[in-house]
Design a protein around this motif. Structure first.
Motif, PDB file in Angstrom:
ATOM      1  N   LEU A  43      -5.560  -8.679   0.133  1.00  0.00           N
ATOM      2  CA  LEU A  43      -3.964  -9.276   0.430  1.00  0.00           C
ATOM      3  C   LEU A  43      -3.603 -10.573   0.652  1.00  0.00           C
ATOM      4  CD1 LEU A  43      -2.482  -5.444   1.408  1.00  0.00           C
ATOM      5  CD2 LEU A  43      -1.656  -6.875  -0.285  1.00  0.00           C
ATOM      6  N   ALA A  44      -4.605 -11.013   2.222  1.00  0.00           N
ATOM      7  CA  ALA A  44      -4.128 -12.062   3.172  1.00  0.00           C
ATOM      8  C   ALA A  44      -4.949 -13.324   1.506  1.00  0.00           C
ATOM      9  CB  ALA A  44      -4.959 -11.978   3.986  1.00  0.00           C
TER      10      ALA A  44
ATOM     11  N   LEU B  54       0.553  -1.205  -0.260  1.00  0.00           N
ATOM     12  CA  LEU B  54      -0.139  -0.053   0.293  1.00  0.00           C
ATOM     13  C   LEU B  54       0.882   1.473  -0.148  1.00  0.00           C
ATOM     14  CD1 LEU B  54      -2.818  -1.350   3.133  1.00  0.00           C
ATOM     15  CD2 LEU B  54      -2.930  -1.219   0.033  1.00  0.00           C
ATOM     16  N   GLY B  55       1.711   1.289  -0.214  1.00  0.00           N
ATOM     17  CA  GLY B  55       2.982   1.785  -0.248  1.00  0.00           C
ATOM     18  C   GLY B  55       3.488   2.856   0.907  1.00  0.00           C
TER      19      GLY B  55
ATOM     20  N   GLY C 116      -6.936  -5.713  -8.905  1.00  0.00           N
ATOM     21  CA  GLY C 116      -8.326  -6.623  -9.878  1.00  0.00           C
ATOM     22  C   GLY C 116      -9.370  -7.210  -8.012  1.00  0.00           C
ATOM     23  N   ARG C 117      -8.325  -7.282  -7.095  1.00  0.00           N
ATOM     24  CA  ARG C 117      -8.834  -8.621  -5.583  1.00  0.00           C
ATOM     25  C   ARG C 117      -9.445  -7.558  -5.595  1.00  0.00           C
ATOM     26  NH1 ARG C 117      -5.256 -13.502  -4.678  1.00  0.00           N
ATOM     27  NH2 ARG C 117      -5.705 -14.054  -6.278  1.00  0.00           N
ATOM     28  N   ILE C 118      -9.384  -5.817  -5.182  1.00  0.00           N
ATOM     29  CA  ILE C 118     -10.104  -4.904  -4.497  1.00  0.00           C
ATOM     30  C   ILE C 118     -12.305  -5.246  -6.024  1.00  0.00           C
ATOM     31  CG2 ILE C 118     -11.216  -2.615  -4.161  1.00  0.00           C
ATOM     32  CD1 ILE C 118      -8.893  -3.928  -2.067  1.00  0.00           C
TER      33      ILE C 118
ATOM     34  N   THR D 268       1.519  -8.203  -6.846  1.00  0.00           N
ATOM     35  CA  THR D 268       1.580  -6.472  -8.166  1.00  0.00           C
ATOM     36  C   THR D 268       0.204  -5.318  -7.476  1.00  0.00           C
ATOM     37  OG1 THR D 268       0.386  -6.955  -9.546  1.00  0.00           O
ATOM     38  CG2 THR D 268       3.305  -7.464  -9.566  1.00  0.00           C
ATOM     39  N   SER D 269       0.799  -3.687  -7.461  1.00  0.00           N
ATOM     40  CA  SER D 269      -0.241  -2.718  -7.709  1.00  0.00           C
ATOM     41  C   SER D 269      -1.639  -3.301  -8.820  1.00  0.00           C
ATOM     42  CB  SER D 269       0.208  -1.478  -7.734  1.00  0.00           C
ATOM     43  OG  SER D 269       0.690  -1.675  -8.782  1.00  0.00           O
ATOM     44  N   ASP D 270      -1.296  -4.156  -9.839  1.00  0.00           N
ATOM     45  CA  ASP D 270      -2.327  -4.232 -10.550  1.00  0.00           C
ATOM     46  C   ASP D 270      -2.948  -5.619 -10.171  1.00  0.00           C
ATOM     47  OD1 ASP D 270      -2.369  -1.993 -12.170  1.00  0.00           O
ATOM     48  OD2 ASP D 270      -0.561  -2.935 -13.677  1.00  0.00           O
TER      49      ASP D 270
END
Ligand code: AMP
Length: 305
Positions: free
Chosen positions: A268-269, A39-40, A291-293, A285-287
Motif C-alpha cells: 500500500l505504501a 483492506l475493507g 497486482g502489487r501483492i 482499487t483491489s485489483d
C-alpha cells in the motif's frame, strides 16, 4: 474486527525534486485511515481539525468509509500544519514548519461506539495524547501499535517512553530507532526498544523496505522498485494502516500473519509515493492491490536446491 486510529489530520506543504504543493490534505491519521479502507476496514478516527479544514475532504473521508464520530472540528481554530522538503535521494527530508495549532489543546474523546476497539493504531502524534486514548478505552485492545517520529523524541522524550511502555508494537524509521535506542546496529536498536515495552518492533527503511522483530524472530519485506517516486510523504503512515488493517481484517496476530501484514503495508505504501499527498492511495482499487501483492510474491520467493 474494529480498528480505532488516532493521529493528525493536517494541512501539508511538500517540496520534492519533482515539484511543490500548496497546502494539501495530509496527516498521519489520514494516510493510516485511507490505507486501512483498502483492506475493507472501517477506520474509527479520533482526531481534531480547525474550521479551516475543507468540507470536501471530510466528505471524501465519509465516502471512502471512515467513521468520523471521533473527529472534532474546532470553531475559530486552525488545523495542524506541517511542511517538509525532501533531499534529492527522496529518502531523507527536512521539516520546515510544524504548527501544532488545534493540536495544542487537543483532548481526545472516545465515542461509546468506539469502545469495541480490538485493534488500536496510535498514529504519529504527541505521545501524551496517544496515551490518553489508551486510557480512554474501557478494555485494553487486543493489539496496540504506535508510530512516532524524531520531533517527539526531541521535545517529549519522557512522555514518549511512558507511552511506548504501554504498546505491543512500535513502528519507527531507522534513523529514529537509532536515536531512541542510542544504538547504530538496527539489530541492537530493536532489542533495546523491545526492552522499553513493545514485544514487536518494526523498523522502516524507506526505499529499502521494512524489518519486523519479535524476540529472536525476524522478517524483512523489501520495498518495490518503482519507475518513479514523486512524494514519499505518508509512506510510513500508509504502511502502518496497511499493516494494522490487515491484522484487523484477518483477526490473527500470529508472527506468520504479521509477515503477511508487513507485505500488505509495504504494497500500500508503494502506491502513496507515486503521486503527491493522498492522490494515489485514495484511488487504489483491489485489483491494483492484488497486482502489487503478486509482485512482492515474486520479488521475495526463491527455491532452495
Ligand atoms: P510520514 O511521511 O509517514 O512520516 O508522515 C507524514 C505525515 O505526518 C504528514 O502528512 C504530516 O502532516 C504528519 N506529521 C508531520 N509531523 C508530524 C508530527 N510532529 N506529529 C504528527 N504528525 C506529523
Amino acid at each position: 474486527m474494529s480498528l480505532v486510529i488516532i493521529g493528525t489530520v493536517a494541512f501539508d506543504a511538500i517540496e520534492t525534486p519533482f515539484g511543490k504543493t500548496d497546502k494539501i490534505v495530509g496527516g498521519s491519521a489520514t494516510y493510516v485511515g485511507y490505507s486501512a479502507t483498502k483492506l475493507g476496514v472501517t477506520p474509527k478516527l479520533v482526531a481534531v481539525v480547525g474550521d479551516d479544514f475543507p468540507h470536501q475532504a471530510i466528505h471524501d473521508f465519509k465516502n471512502i468509509g471512515f467513521d468520523l464520530e471521533g473527529l472534532q472540528i474546532k470553531e475559530g481554530e486552525k488545523t495542524f500544519f506541517w511542511s517538509g522538503r525532501y533531499h534529492s535521494d527522496m529518502n531523507s527530508r527536512d521539516t520546515l514548519v510544524t504548527e501544532l495549532n488545534v493540536l495544542e489543546s487537543f483532548n481526545p474523546v472516545i465515542p461509546e461506539s468506539y469502545q469495541d476497539c480490538t485493534y488500536l493504531m496510535l498514529g504519529n502524534l504527541a505521545p501524551s495524547i496517544q496515551k490518553k486514548v489508551i486510557s480512554g478505552l474501557k478494555n485494553r485492545p487486543k493489539l496496540i501499535a504506535m508510530d512516532t517520529m524524531n520531533f517527539w523524541m526531541d521535545i517529549a522524550m519522557e512522555d514518549l517512553k511512558k507511552t511506548i511502555l504501554m504498546v505491543d508494537i512500535l513502528t519507527i524509521n531507522d534513523e529514529e530507532a537509532r536515536q531512541l535506542s542510542g544504538e547504530y546496529s538496527l539489530l541492537k536498536a530493536a532489542e533495546k526498544i523491545q526492552d522499553m515495552g513493545p514485544k514487536y518492533v518494526i523498523i522502516k527503511k524507506g526505499e529499502h523496505g521494512a524489518l519486523l522483530f519479535h524476540g529472536k524472530e525476524m522478517f524483512y519485506a523489501p520495498a518495490l522498485l518503482l519507475p518513479k517516486v514523486v512524494d514519499p510523504t505518508g509512506a510510513g503512515d500508509t504502511f502502518a494502516g496497511g499493516f494494522m488493517g490487515y491484522l484487523a481484517t484477518t483477526d490473527d496476530t500470529s508472527f506468520e500473519n504479521m509477515k503477511r501484514a508487513l507485505v500488505y503495508g509495504s504494497a500500500l505504501a508503494s502506491f502513496t509515493v507515486q503521486e503527491f499527498g493522498t492522490n494515489k492511495i485514495k484511488e487504489v482499487t483491489s485489483d491494483e492491490l492484488k497486482g502489487r501483492i503478486n509482485e512482492f510474491k515474486s520479488l521475495m520467493s526463491f527455491t532452495h536446491k
